[in-house]
Design a protein around this motif. Structure first.
Motif, PDB file in Angstrom:
ATOM      1  N   MET A  21       0.756  -1.282   0.068  1.00  0.00           N
ATOM      2  CA  MET A  21       0.076   0.107   0.059  1.00  0.00           C
ATOM      3  C   MET A  21       0.927   1.298  -0.146  1.00  0.00           C
ATOM      4  O   MET A  21       0.780   2.122  -0.634  1.00  0.00           O
ATOM      5  N   GLY A  24       2.380   2.000  -3.399  1.00  0.00           N
ATOM      6  CA  GLY A  24       1.328   2.414  -4.190  1.00  0.00           C
ATOM      7  C   GLY A  24       1.131   3.745  -4.018  1.00  0.00           C
ATOM      8  O   GLY A  24       0.747   4.529  -4.942  1.00  0.00           O
ATOM      9  N   ILE A  25       0.985   4.285  -2.916  1.00  0.00           N
ATOM     10  CA  ILE A  25       0.625   5.800  -2.518  1.00  0.00           C
ATOM     11  C   ILE A  25       1.848   6.441  -3.082  1.00  0.00           C
ATOM     12  O   ILE A  25       1.409   7.500  -3.692  1.00  0.00           O
ATOM     13  N   ALA A  28       1.696   6.694  -6.766  1.00  0.00           N
ATOM     14  CA  ALA A  28       0.500   7.791  -7.046  1.00  0.00           C
ATOM     15  C   ALA A  28       1.024   9.138  -6.973  1.00  0.00           C
ATOM     16  O   ALA A  28       0.528   9.933  -8.102  1.00  0.00           O
ATOM     17  N   ASN A 123      -3.719   5.874   6.433  1.00  0.00           N
ATOM     18  CA  ASN A 123      -4.286   4.872   5.476  1.00  0.00           C
ATOM     19  C   ASN A 123      -5.145   3.755   5.931  1.00  0.00           C
ATOM     20  O   ASN A 123      -5.557   2.745   5.436  1.00  0.00           O
ATOM     21  N   PHE A 147      -6.571   4.753   0.754  1.00  0.00           N
ATOM     22  CA  PHE A 147      -6.450   4.211  -0.560  1.00  0.00           C
ATOM     23  C   PHE A 147      -6.687   2.578  -0.773  1.00  0.00           C
ATOM     24  O   PHE A 147      -6.992   2.012   0.077  1.00  0.00           O
ATOM     25  N   ASN A 149      -6.297  -0.846  -2.819  1.00  0.00           N
ATOM     26  CA  ASN A 149      -5.392  -1.854  -3.443  1.00  0.00           C
ATOM     27  C   ASN A 149      -5.826  -2.627  -4.881  1.00  0.00           C
ATOM     28  O   ASN A 149      -6.927  -3.086  -4.831  1.00  0.00           O
ATOM     29  N   VAL A 151      -3.120   0.350  -5.646  1.00  0.00           N
ATOM     30  CA  VAL A 151      -3.484   1.813  -5.571  1.00  0.00           C
ATOM     31  C   VAL A 151      -3.308   2.552  -7.125  1.00  0.00           C
ATOM     32  O   VAL A 151      -4.213   3.188  -7.437  1.00  0.00           O
ATOM     33  N   SER A 154      -6.808   1.975  -8.748  1.00  0.00           N
ATOM     34  CA  SER A 154      -7.873   2.108  -8.115  1.00  0.00           C
ATOM     35  C   SER A 154      -8.145   3.597  -8.313  1.00  0.00           C
ATOM     36  O   SER A 154      -7.453   4.297  -8.550  1.00  0.00           O
ATOM     37  N   ILE A 157     -10.750   7.036  -3.445  1.00  0.00           N
ATOM     38  CA  ILE A 157      -9.813   7.358  -2.037  1.00  0.00           C
ATOM     39  C   ILE A 157     -10.804   7.821  -1.198  1.00  0.00           C
ATOM     40  O   ILE A 157     -11.673   8.713  -1.305  1.00  0.00           O
ATOM     41  N   LYS A 182      -8.117  10.535  -9.329  1.00  0.00           N
ATOM     42  CA  LYS A 182      -9.233   9.721  -8.391  1.00  0.00           C
ATOM     43  C   LYS A 182     -10.366  10.457  -7.848  1.00  0.00           C
ATOM     44  O   LYS A 182     -10.455  11.709  -8.096  1.00  0.00           O
TER      45      LYS A 182
END
Length: 288
Positions: A21, A24-25, A28, A123, A147, A149, A151, A154, A157, A182
């Protein structure tokens, strides 16, 4: 990336924890032009975090989502062991495992490194944002940024508003979410928020159906994917999230919302057997 998008994303972002996670954040924000520092607990975890972000950024370039050389993107990434590197961040997002004591100790330690105008976010997918904020010196600068999964893919948020969260940070979180490309859903702090509460309720019922022999895991998932247009069925989603994570969330929701969230025995048995889903190769499905 448009100039309007980049203007809505904080220029300097921190992420505590570089697991699936956290990486991924970080990805982003990186692909939208932010300078990102990821802080991990040791050298091994830091190296793994860097590799996750590198691979994710490379995949975005291959898909045509991100233009420019990979090196240019990764020049904006720092992976560190020093939480002091959060001192100049505008936004820091905590992405450590879903354990109350760990969340509290991590957030309190990060907060002492931040400047007065920085926003601290968690998160967390289910723990009380108001409860976490009560442990902080500046609860008005704290909120949930949940967020999903994976990320990068997706579109959602979940912005979770604590009892003392300042309204201007809720508005800012909406803008940041839009800047990431998002959509924000804003919910007031409550057990499981909106997404986890609904997602876990469906998943637990799907598990009970497997337990009762109603249908196979594959057929139950297909019913939701093909009949209700869910992108992934509730049992495969559970495997991706981790059965141990789902069990922890279900136990928390049962303690706060009642017995309808009691984990079924099949979930407890699989966790006890080490069948935690994709990360162990076996859950409700077999993963290779």
């Amino acid at each position: 990336m448009s100039s309007a998008e980049s203007a809505m994303v904080p220029a300097r972002v921190g992420v505590l924890g570089g697991g699936r996670m956290g990486a991924g954040i970080a990805h982003a924000f990186l692909i939208k032009g932010a300078e990102v520092v990821v802080v991990e607990r040791d050298e091994e975890a830091a190296a793994a975090a860097r590799e996750r972000v590198n691979a994710s950024a490379a995949a975005s370039i291959e898909r045509g989502v991100l233009e420019g050389p990979l090196e240019q993107v990764l020049d904006r990434l720092t992976v560190s062991l020093d939480r002091g590197d959060f001192a100049d961040r505008e936004l820091v997002i905590e992405a450590v495992p879903e354990d109350w004591a760990l969340k509290v100790s991590s957030l309190k330690d990060v907060e002492r490194h931040l400047n007065d105008g920085a926003v601290l976010a968690s998160n967390t997918s289910s723990l009380s944002v108001t409860g976490l904020s009560a442990e902080l010196v500046h609860p008005e600068n704290f909120l949930g940024l949940h967020f999903f999964n994976p990320v990068p893919a997706s579109a959602l948020i979940e912005v979770v508003v604590g009892a003392q969260t300042a309204p201007e940070w809720v508005a800012a979180a909406r803008a940041w979410t839009a800047g990431l490309g998002k959509t924000a859903v804003v919910v007031n702090d409550a057990p499981g928020f909106a997404s986890s509460r609904l997602g876990v309720a469906i998943a637990l019922e799907a598990m009970r159906m497997v337990e009762d022999g109603v249908a196979t895991a594959e057929d139950i998932d297909n019913a939701m994917v093909l009949g209700y247009k869910h992108p992934t069925g509730p049992l495969k989603t559970t495997d991706i999230v981790g059965l141990d994570v789902r069990l922890g969330i279900a136990e928390y929701l049962a303690s706060t919302l009642g017995e309808r969230f009691d984990p079924p025995q099949i979930l407890r048995d699989k966790v006890a057997a080490g069948e935690l889903g994709r990360k162990t190769g076996q859950g409700f499905f077999t993963w290779t």
